[in-house]
Write an enzyme that holds these catalytic residues in place. Structure first.
Site, mmCIF file in Angstrom:
data_model
loop_
_atom_site.group_PDB
_atom_site.id
_atom_site.type_symbol
_atom_site.label_atom_id
_atom_site.label_comp_id
_atom_site.label_asym_id
_atom_site.label_seq_id
_atom_site.Cartn_x
_atom_site.Cartn_y
_atom_site.Cartn_z
ATOM 1 N N TYR A 1 -16.768 15.791 -15.957
ATOM 2 C CA TYR A 1 -17.086 14.405 -15.647
ATOM 3 C C TYR A 1 -18.093 14.325 -14.488
ATOM 4 C CZ TYR A 1 -16.479 9.487 -14.793
ATOM 5 O OH TYR A 1 -16.716 8.159 -14.630
ATOM 6 N N ASP B 1 -7.767 18.130 -15.744
ATOM 7 C CA ASP B 1 -8.127 16.743 -16.056
ATOM 8 C C ASP B 1 -7.811 16.549 -17.544
ATOM 9 O OD1 ASP B 1 -9.381 14.370 -16.813
ATOM 10 O OD2 ASP B 1 -11.095 14.644 -15.478
ATOM 11 N N ARG C 1 0.829 -1.215 0.000
ATOM 12 C CA ARG C 1 0.000 0.000 0.000
ATOM 13 C C ARG C 1 0.857 1.257 0.000
ATOM 14 N NH1 ARG C 1 -1.670 1.779 4.568
ATOM 15 N NH2 ARG C 1 -2.204 -0.221 5.474
HETATM 16 C C1 LIG Z 1 -13.586 8.361 -16.652
HETATM 17 C C2 LIG Z 1 -13.234 9.739 -16.272
HETATM 18 C C3 LIG Z 1 -12.976 10.072 -14.941
HETATM 19 C C4 LIG Z 1 -13.110 9.075 -13.806
HETATM 20 O O1 LIG Z 1 -12.198 8.033 -13.904
HETATM 21 P P1 LIG Z 1 -12.465 6.523 -13.384
HETATM 22 O O2 LIG Z 1 -11.216 5.824 -13.778
HETATM 23 O O3 LIG Z 1 -13.699 6.025 -14.077
HETATM 24 O O4 LIG Z 1 -12.664 6.592 -11.916
HETATM 25 C C5 LIG Z 1 -12.618 11.388 -14.666
HETATM 26 N N1 LIG Z 1 -12.527 12.317 -15.637
HETATM 27 C C6 LIG Z 1 -12.767 12.018 -16.930
HETATM 28 C C7 LIG Z 1 -12.666 13.098 -17.954
HETATM 29 C C8 LIG Z 1 -13.132 10.724 -17.297
HETATM 30 O O5 LIG Z 1 -13.420 10.441 -18.571
#
Ligand SMILES: *Cc1c(COP(=O)(O)O)cnc(C)c1O
Length: 374
Positions: A99, A171, A47
């Protein structure tokens, strides 16, 4: 080293013990130590850290041009660890199009921790400036955004955030570092759902954060991850590392196929609007051109026939699978509003498309026959 070379070599050195060219997967949960817990090879417990995960972290940091990176069990684990490591009283702004999971985290969990969240149109720099002036600790952008494909000017937002003492997080899931490197444009942290283009084959869940600096903000998130435990499993780290190697090649094909499909759809009478930053008519085209190498494999389309036409079209597609998620080799389509639960924010006439790596002629032919079914 250039990006394509880093994607293959960062974290990809041959195994020192055996010479194996492909990295080994270390599944051990625990590592032998000395009588007073002296570390023998730098590891203690899975971990807290393991060699396979460290290879992926090295690759992600190199590919994003960051000082360091962390990997998580999912993209949402990365997002929540980062946001929940902010002190009570912190102020965050998120985009009006982003998202769903991030929006839910912001509305359902952060307020209880004393974290205030503003929702902003990140293309409206005056609105962002006003929010910064009211006081902001973290500006969260997602560009291109899900599912409207809105484009935010990363350099301009970084300048605004920094002028007011806030951090900028981007993101970068839709673009991937093959197309866009937010840290070089001034962002402080990059977030990924590695479930998407990094993994690239729709078979491994994961998340990552790349940091411009290995500073106190990084230490806080790393410590939180170690204590709260949403770590990436070694096999998942290994699969994702494998995905890194082909990311530049896959992205080039995703982009070419998506451009072809966007241009085809934009010319169809049944189509009201195509949201693809590569189209000159897209409101974010100029900014996208400035900050992206190419425009990606994601697009959304709105149909003149509304919800009924959108559902008829998804139902009639044969090559595009009706499924959520993105970034795999196979093309996917989804009626986003139906996937978003009881309070959808996506327009009812909108379909989101993840363009895969099939031959573009086959994809266009499938779209053509499905459009005629609407
Ligand atoms: C899928 C996604 C997430 C979340 O990711 P997970 O791996 O599903 O937890 C966050 N931001 C964007 C733009 C995504 O497409």
């Amino acid at each position: 080293m250039r990006f394509e070379t880093l994607a293959i070599h960062a974290g990809g050195e041959a195994d020192a013990a055996t010479g194996a060219v492909t990295p080994p997967i270390h599944l051990s949960t625990t590592f032998r130590h000395g009588p007073a817990a002296e570390r023998v090879a730098g590891y203690e417990y899975q971990r807290e850290g393991n060699p396979t995960n460290d290879r992926l972290r090295e690759a992600v940091a190199a590919m994003e041009g960051g000082a360091t990176a962390l990997t998580f069990a999912s993209g949402m684990a990365a997002a929540s660890n980062l946001l929940e490591s902010l002190p009570a009283g912190a102020r965050v702004a998120i985009p009006d199009d982003c998202y769903t999971g991030v929006r839910m985290l912001a509305s359902e969990f952060l307020p209880a921790r004393g974290i205030t969240v503003d929702v902003l149109d990140m293309a409206d720099l005056e609105a962002v400036r006003a929010a910064c002036e009211r006081g902001l600790d973290l500006l969260w952008v997602e560009t291109p955004s899900n599912p409207l494909m809105k484009v935010s000017d990363i350099a301009a937002l970084a300048a605004l955030a920094h002028a007011h003492g806030a951090l900028l997080l981007c993101d970068n899931t839709f673009a991937s570092p093959a197309l866009q490197q937010p840290l070089a444009l001034g962002a402080d942290i990059v977030m990924h759902s590695t479930t998407k283009y990094f993994g690239g084959h729709s078979d491994v869940l994961g998340g990552a954060l790349a940091f411009a600096r290995a500073d106190e903000a990084f230490q806080r998130v790393a410590h939180r991850l170690h204590v709260t435990g949403a770590v990436l499993a070694p096999f998942s780290a290994w699969l994702t590392l494998r995905g890194c190697r082909s990311l530049p090649a896959r992205m080039a094909m995703h982009c070419a196929n998506a451009r072809r499909i966007a241009e085809f759809l934009a010319a169809q009478p049944e189509v009201k609007q195509v949201n693809y930053p590569g189209l000159a008519a897209h409101p974010g085209h100029a900014v996208a051109k400035k900050q992206m190498r190419d425009f990606g494999g994601m697009l959304s389309v709105r149909l003149r026939g509304g919800r009924d036409a959108a559902l008829a079209m998804t139902g009639a597609l044969r090559l595009f699978t009706n499924a959520t998620s993105l970034g795999g080799c196979e093309s996917l389509v989804e009626h986003r509003a139906s996937v978003e639960g009881d309070r959808p924010t996506s327009p009812q006439d909108l379909l989101r498309i993840s363009v895969g790596l099939e031959h573009p002629d086959d994809l266009v032919a499938d779209l053509e026959q499905a459009l005629r079914a609407t």
